[in-house]
Write an enzyme that holds these catalytic residues in place. Sequence first.
Site, short mmCIF file in Angstrom:
data_model
loop_
_atom_site.label_atom_id
_atom_site.label_comp_id
_atom_site.label_asym_id
_atom_site.label_seq_id
_atom_site.Cartn_x
_atom_site.Cartn_y
_atom_site.Cartn_z
N LYS A 218 0.76 -1.25 0.04
CA LYS A 218 -0.08 -0.07 -0.05
C LYS A 218 0.87 1.24 0.13
CE LYS A 218 -4.18 -1.92 0.13
NZ LYS A 218 -5.28 -1.55 -0.77
N LYS A 219 2.12 1.07 0.54
CA LYS A 219 2.97 2.23 0.36
C LYS A 219 3.50 2.50 -0.90
CE LYS A 219 4.12 2.65 5.32
NZ LYS A 219 3.08 1.53 5.98
N LEU A 220 3.34 1.86 -1.96
CA LEU A 220 3.76 1.90 -3.29
C LEU A 220 2.86 3.05 -4.09
CD1 LEU A 220 4.58 -1.50 -4.67
CD2 LEU A 220 6.23 0.30 -4.37
N ASP A 221 2.87 4.31 -3.18
CA ASP A 221 2.14 5.24 -3.30
C ASP A 221 2.83 6.63 -3.44
OD1 ASP A 221 0.11 7.87 -2.58
OD2 ASP A 221 -1.19 5.98 -2.63
#
Length: 606
Positions: A218-221
Amino acid sequence: MQVIRQRKETGTNNVQGSKKMAGLERKYSSSTEQHGRQEKLFGFSFTELASWNSFVKLMSRPTDPAALGVLRFLYGILLMIDTLEKKGLGTMSFRKWEKCTFPVLYFLKPLPLDWMYLIHFILFITTIGIALGFMYRWCLVIFNVIYWYIHLLDMQKWNNHSYLFGLLSFLLLTADGNRYLSIDSIVWPKLRNQAVPLWNYTLFRFQVFLLYFFAGIKKLDAEWLYGYSEKGLSKHWVFDVFRPFLSNEMIDLYIVHRFGFLLDLTLGFILFFDKSRKTGILMALSFHAMNSQIFFIGMFPYIGIATVSIFCYPDWPRKVMSRILFWKSRPPVYLKYNHHCLYGDDGKAYKENGDQMIHVNGRKQKDTSKSLRPGAYHVLCTVFVILYIAEQIFLPFSLGILFKGLKTWGGELYGFTWNMMIEKHIADVSIFVKDLETGERVDMSQSMLKFGVGNRWAYTPVMLTQFTQCIPKRLQAQGHSNFAINYDVWLALNHRFRQRVVDPNKDIMTARWNLFEDTDWWMPVTEGFWEMRKVKNRMQKEKDETTTKSYIADFPGNHTSFSINDINAINSMELLKGTVILETIGQANVTFEAGGKAELLSGKDY
C-alpha cells in the site's frame, strides 16, 4: 566357449545392474538432500504440496503447542489493557453511543447505555480467561461475538489495528491455544502438552506476514514515497540519533518514508527464514518500540512485539526456560496424542525442523492407526485455511474491484485495507438545510455537527449518507417537515490545497448510494494538485511568522462565500491558476486571471 561367453555376459549384466543401482542410489540421495534443504529452509518439502492428501497431512502435522500458548497469554494480557483503555471501559468513553453511529450492517444498533456498560465488562472478563487459558474456547466465543458487534457498530472508529485484533481473536478461537501455559491444561491434564496441528501456526504466521507485506504494498503510493504522508514526523525525539548527520527533511523522506516502505515490504520475509530471523526480530522490536512513542495507537505496538514470537520454532519457550533454569535438569517433554493431528506411518510426530519427537498416547489402547488417514475434520480444516488465506488476500484490494461504494475521498476505507498512515485529512464541514416549501436555506452546522463523533464520516460516502439519516429526527423535533440537506465539505489531504469533496447542490436525503458502484455525487481530485502542492510548499517557506495563508482549489461553476471580520488584519487574495470572479456585496464584480491580486476589506462579505 559358450560357458566362457555366458560368464562374460553374466559379468557384464552384473556390472550394468550395479551401475544402474548406483545411479538410482545417487538419484535418491540427491532427492533426499533436496528435500532436506527445503525442510530446513521452509519447514516443509515441496513434495508435501504435490497432492491434496499430502497437503492435508502437512497442515495436520503434530506441532509443539508451547509458542502458541505463550502468544495466547501475552495477547490476552494486552487485550485486557486494550479493553480498559481503547474500548472505553476505564474512561466511560462509550457514552458516545448516544450520538450518531455508522454501522456496517444497517440493522445493527447500539444497546441502551447500561447494557453497553455490561457487555464491555463481560468483554473484559473474557480477556482474563483468554490470558489464563481458562474456559478458553467459551471465553473466545463470547469475546469474538461482543468484539465484532462493537467493531461493526461504527465504521468511523475503524482502523487497521482494531481489525487486526479481531482477526487474531478469531484465529485463536479456531486454534488449540490452551495446550500449554493454561489453567485448562491443569484442570484437564489430558490437554497438557497435547500436540496441535501445524495449520494453527500457519494462519498466525500468514496473518502477521500479510500485515507487514500489504502495508508495504500500500505504500507503493507517490504520497508516501515522496514523503507527504507523515511530513514533520522527524521532529520527534526518537529520530534524534539521525539528526547529527541528516536534516529533518532527509529524515522525513529517507528514514520515515523510504526505509519505512522497505521495512514493511521485507520484514515478513526476514522473520520467516531461520538465518535472518534474529535480524528481523531486532528490526521488528525497534520498529514497534518507536511507534509506541510516536503515535497514540493503543496496544498495537505491543501486540506487534508479541506476535513476532510466532515466527520462531514452536518449542522456543521450552528452550528459553531450560536456559534460565540451567542448574535444574529437565526431563524430555513428550507431546500427547491429539486427534486434530495426523501422524506418520511409524506412529511418531515430527517437529518442523525434521527432528523426531516421540508420541506418547495417554490411552494406550486407542488405535492410533486411524490418525494416519485424513478424516473429515482434517479436510475441513485444510479447506478453511485455503479460504481464509484467499479472503485475506482479496479483501484489501476489493474496494477497487467489488465494493466501490466504500471508497473514501482520495483513497480507501481505513480499517481493513492495511493502508496505514498514508492519508492525513483536515476537514471543514458545513451543513445546510433548505425548506422545500419556502425555499429558505439555513446553515445548521453548529447544531447538527455535535451529534457526530469526529469528522471521518464527512469524506466517506456511506457514512455521509448514514449521518444524513440521523438529521431528520432532530429537524422534525424542531418543527421542520419538508426539507433538503446539502453539505459543503472541504478537505485538505496530505498538505494539498483544500478542495470540495461533495457536490454542494446535491440533496443527500435523496442521493443514491450503492455498495458496488462509484458514487456520482462525490467530487474528483482536482487536476494539477501535485504541481500546486509544490507551489504551496515554496510559498510557505517564503512567508514570515506574522502571515497566515489559506490555500483553496475549486471546480468551475462553483462558488464559496466568506466574510472578513478582523479589522486589525491586512487581508488579500492571490490567484495562482485559472479564473475567478470576485463578488463584493453592493459593489461591481471583478474578474481575476492567474497572477491577479486583490485587497480584501474588513467588514465586507464576499
